[in-house]
Design an enzyme around this catalytic site. Structure first.
Site, PDB file in Angstrom:
ATOM      1  N   TYR A  26      10.587  -6.810 -10.129  1.00 25.86           N
ATOM      2  CA  TYR A  26      10.945  -7.051  -8.719  1.00 25.86           C
ATOM      3  C   TYR A  26      12.044  -8.095  -8.522  1.00 25.86           C
ATOM      4  O   TYR A  26      12.474  -8.325  -7.389  1.00 25.86           O
ATOM      5  CB  TYR A  26       9.693  -7.455  -7.926  1.00 25.86           C
ATOM      6  CG  TYR A  26       8.646  -6.359  -7.918  1.00 25.86           C
ATOM      7  CD1 TYR A  26       8.928  -5.115  -7.362  1.00 25.86           C
ATOM      8  CD2 TYR A  26       7.379  -6.567  -8.477  1.00 25.86           C
ATOM      9  CE1 TYR A  26       7.981  -4.105  -7.364  1.00 25.86           C
ATOM     10  CE2 TYR A  26       6.427  -5.558  -8.478  1.00 25.86           C
ATOM     11  CZ  TYR A  26       6.730  -4.336  -7.926  1.00 25.86           C
ATOM     12  OH  TYR A  26       5.798  -3.329  -7.916  1.00 25.86           O
ATOM     13  N   ASP A  90       1.258   7.392  10.383  1.00 28.71           N
ATOM     14  CA  ASP A  90       0.937   7.845  11.748  1.00 28.71           C
ATOM     15  C   ASP A  90       1.473   6.871  12.794  1.00 28.71           C
ATOM     16  O   ASP A  90       1.907   7.290  13.869  1.00 28.71           O
ATOM     17  CB  ASP A  90      -0.583   8.006  11.923  1.00 28.71           C
ATOM     18  CG  ASP A  90      -1.114   9.291  11.307  1.00 28.71           C
ATOM     19  OD1 ASP A  90      -0.294  10.134  10.872  1.00 28.71           O
ATOM     20  OD2 ASP A  90      -2.352   9.452  11.247  1.00 28.71           O
ATOM     21  N   GLU A 101      12.896   3.610   4.660  1.00 30.33           N
ATOM     22  CA  GLU A 101      11.948   3.109   3.652  1.00 30.33           C
ATOM     23  C   GLU A 101      12.732   2.520   2.490  1.00 30.33           C
ATOM     24  O   GLU A 101      13.680   3.145   2.010  1.00 30.33           O
ATOM     25  CB  GLU A 101      11.090   4.278   3.155  1.00 30.33           C
ATOM     26  CG  GLU A 101      10.154   3.904   2.020  1.00 30.33           C
ATOM     27  CD  GLU A 101       9.371   5.107   1.495  1.00 30.33           C
ATOM     28  OE1 GLU A 101       9.358   6.175   2.144  1.00 30.33           O
ATOM     29  OE2 GLU A 101       8.782   4.959   0.421  1.00 30.33           O
ATOM     30  N   HIS A 103      12.491   0.242  -1.369  1.00 31.29           N
ATOM     31  CA  HIS A 103      11.720  -0.312  -2.483  1.00 31.29           C
ATOM     32  C   HIS A 103      12.660  -1.053  -3.409  1.00 31.29           C
ATOM     33  O   HIS A 103      13.766  -0.574  -3.693  1.00 31.29           O
ATOM     34  CB  HIS A 103      11.014   0.795  -3.274  1.00 31.29           C
ATOM     35  CG  HIS A 103      10.035   1.544  -2.453  1.00 31.29           C
ATOM     36  ND1 HIS A 103       8.805   1.025  -2.132  1.00 31.29           N
ATOM     37  CD2 HIS A 103      10.134   2.729  -1.826  1.00 31.29           C
ATOM     38  CE1 HIS A 103       8.178   1.881  -1.345  1.00 31.29           C
ATOM     39  NE2 HIS A 103       8.960   2.928  -1.134  1.00 31.29           N
ATOM     40  N   LEU A 104      12.198  -2.186  -3.902  1.00 28.63           N
ATOM     41  CA  LEU A 104      12.976  -2.955  -4.872  1.00 28.63           C
ATOM     42  C   LEU A 104      13.112  -2.176  -6.177  1.00 28.63           C
ATOM     43  O   LEU A 104      14.201  -2.052  -6.736  1.00 28.63           O
ATOM     44  CB  LEU A 104      12.293  -4.306  -5.131  1.00 28.63           C
ATOM     45  CG  LEU A 104      12.268  -5.253  -3.921  1.00 28.63           C
ATOM     46  CD1 LEU A 104      11.126  -6.240  -4.045  1.00 28.63           C
ATOM     47  CD2 LEU A 104      13.596  -5.981  -3.788  1.00 28.63           C
ATOM     48  N   ARG A 110       8.512   4.904 -12.418  1.00 27.65           N
ATOM     49  CA  ARG A 110       7.308   4.127 -12.729  1.00 27.65           C
ATOM     50  C   ARG A 110       6.089   5.056 -12.819  1.00 27.65           C
ATOM     51  O   ARG A 110       6.234   6.255 -12.979  1.00 27.65           O
ATOM     52  CB  ARG A 110       7.155   3.015 -11.686  1.00 27.65           C
ATOM     53  CG  ARG A 110       8.393   2.095 -11.665  1.00 27.65           C
ATOM     54  CD  ARG A 110       8.216   0.938 -10.723  1.00 27.65           C
ATOM     55  NE  ARG A 110       7.095   0.103 -11.113  1.00 27.65           N
ATOM     56  CZ  ARG A 110       6.495  -0.777 -10.307  1.00 27.65           C
ATOM     57  NH1 ARG A 110       6.949  -0.926  -9.063  1.00 27.65           N
ATOM     58  NH2 ARG A 110       5.486  -1.502 -10.720  1.00 27.65           N
ATOM     59  N   ARG A 114       2.935   6.140  -8.147  1.00 30.56           N
ATOM     60  CA  ARG A 114       3.946   5.567  -7.235  1.00 30.56           C
ATOM     61  C   ARG A 114       4.984   6.611  -6.808  1.00 30.56           C
ATOM     62  O   ARG A 114       5.881   6.325  -6.025  1.00 30.56           O
ATOM     63  CB  ARG A 114       4.681   4.398  -7.909  1.00 30.56           C
ATOM     64  CG  ARG A 114       3.786   3.226  -8.223  1.00 30.56           C
ATOM     65  CD  ARG A 114       4.586   2.044  -8.750  1.00 30.56           C
ATOM     66  NE  ARG A 114       3.740   1.171  -9.525  1.00 30.56           N
ATOM     67  CZ  ARG A 114       2.976   0.194  -9.015  1.00 30.56           C
ATOM     68  NH1 ARG A 114       2.986  -0.047  -7.723  1.00 30.56           N
ATOM     69  NH2 ARG A 114       2.209  -0.542  -9.798  1.00 30.56           N
TER      70      ARG A 114
HETATM   71  C1  DQA Z   1       7.371  -1.592  -4.203  1.00 30.85           C
HETATM   72  C2  DQA Z   1       6.862  -0.460  -5.122  1.00 30.85           C
HETATM   73  C3  DQA Z   1       5.383  -0.224  -4.911  1.00 30.85           C
HETATM   74  O1  DQA Z   1       4.925   0.815  -5.765  1.00 30.85           O
HETATM   75  C4  DQA Z   1       4.595  -1.462  -5.224  1.00 30.85           C
HETATM   76  O2  DQA Z   1       3.228  -1.266  -4.953  1.00 30.85           O
HETATM   77  C5  DQA Z   1       5.107  -2.663  -4.486  1.00 30.85           C
HETATM   78  C6  DQA Z   1       6.547  -2.855  -4.384  1.00 30.85           C
HETATM   79  C7  DQA Z   1       8.841  -1.948  -4.481  1.00 30.85           C
HETATM   80  O3  DQA Z   1       9.450  -2.599  -3.631  1.00 30.85           O
HETATM   81  O4  DQA Z   1       9.377  -1.608  -5.537  1.00 30.85           O
HETATM   82  O5  DQA Z   1       4.352  -3.518  -4.049  1.00 30.85           O
HETATM   83  O6  DQA Z   1       7.274  -1.160  -2.870  1.00 30.85           O
END
Ligand code: DQA
Length: 148
Positions: A26, A90, A101, A103-104, A110, A114
């Site tokens: 992260y 919802d 949306e 994600h880092l 992964r 996920r």
């Molecule tokens: C996340 C990816 C998710 O799978 C994980 O549970 C996180 C961080 C990311 O930013 O990569 O808490 O959302």
């Protein structure tokens, strides 16, 4: 002159631990530092930005409800709730606020659990795998979408 766009950034569970939490996945930046960089980008895009982190699904659902009428767009990193929460999906559908949306990490590189997102099918789009840049790109994409 019309008032600037307001964007809400929602960070889900465990993201308060950024900087300490699995830094190889992260990154080294804290959530505060990420919010700081996002605020800078928001100023250069001339939009208002507020962010909120919660470890509680219901708090995220309520923040989405309260966004109605105050924010024109949402950036969400729902953390692990991405993969489990029909309630957050919802809520986003319920308020119908355009959402990106982010994600880092690249969730598709992964564990298999996920790979599924409840949010992606109802979002404008998803950005995953670019660390802090996922948030910056997400903000740019959302603002572009809202202004176009
Ligand atoms: C996340 C990816 C998710 O799978 C994980 O549970 C996180 C961080 C990311 O930013 O990569 O808490 O959302």
């Amino acid at each position: 002159m019309s008032s600037p766009l307001s964007i809400l950034v929602l960070h889900g569970p465990n993201l308060n631990l950024l900087g300490k939490r699995e830094p190889d996945i992260y990154g080294a930046l804290s959530l505060e530092e990420i919010d700081g960089l996002l605020s800078k980008e928001a100023s250069s895009l001339e939009v208002k930005l507020e962010s909120l982190q919660s470890n509680y699904e219901g708090a995220l659902v309520e923040a989405i409800h309260h966004a109605l009428g105050f924010y024109q767009g949402i950036i969400i990193n729902a953390g692990a709730y991405t993969h489990t929460s029909i309630a957050i999906r919802d809520a986003l559908l319920g308020v119908n606020i355009p959402t990106v949306e982010v994600h880092l990490s690249n969730i598709y590189r992964r564990e298999e659990f996920r790979h599924h997102s409840y949010i992606a099918p109802i979002a404008i789009g998803q950005i995953s795998g670019f660390g802090i840049q996922s948030y910056i790109l997400g903000l740019q994409a959302l603002v572009w979408h809202l202004k176009k």
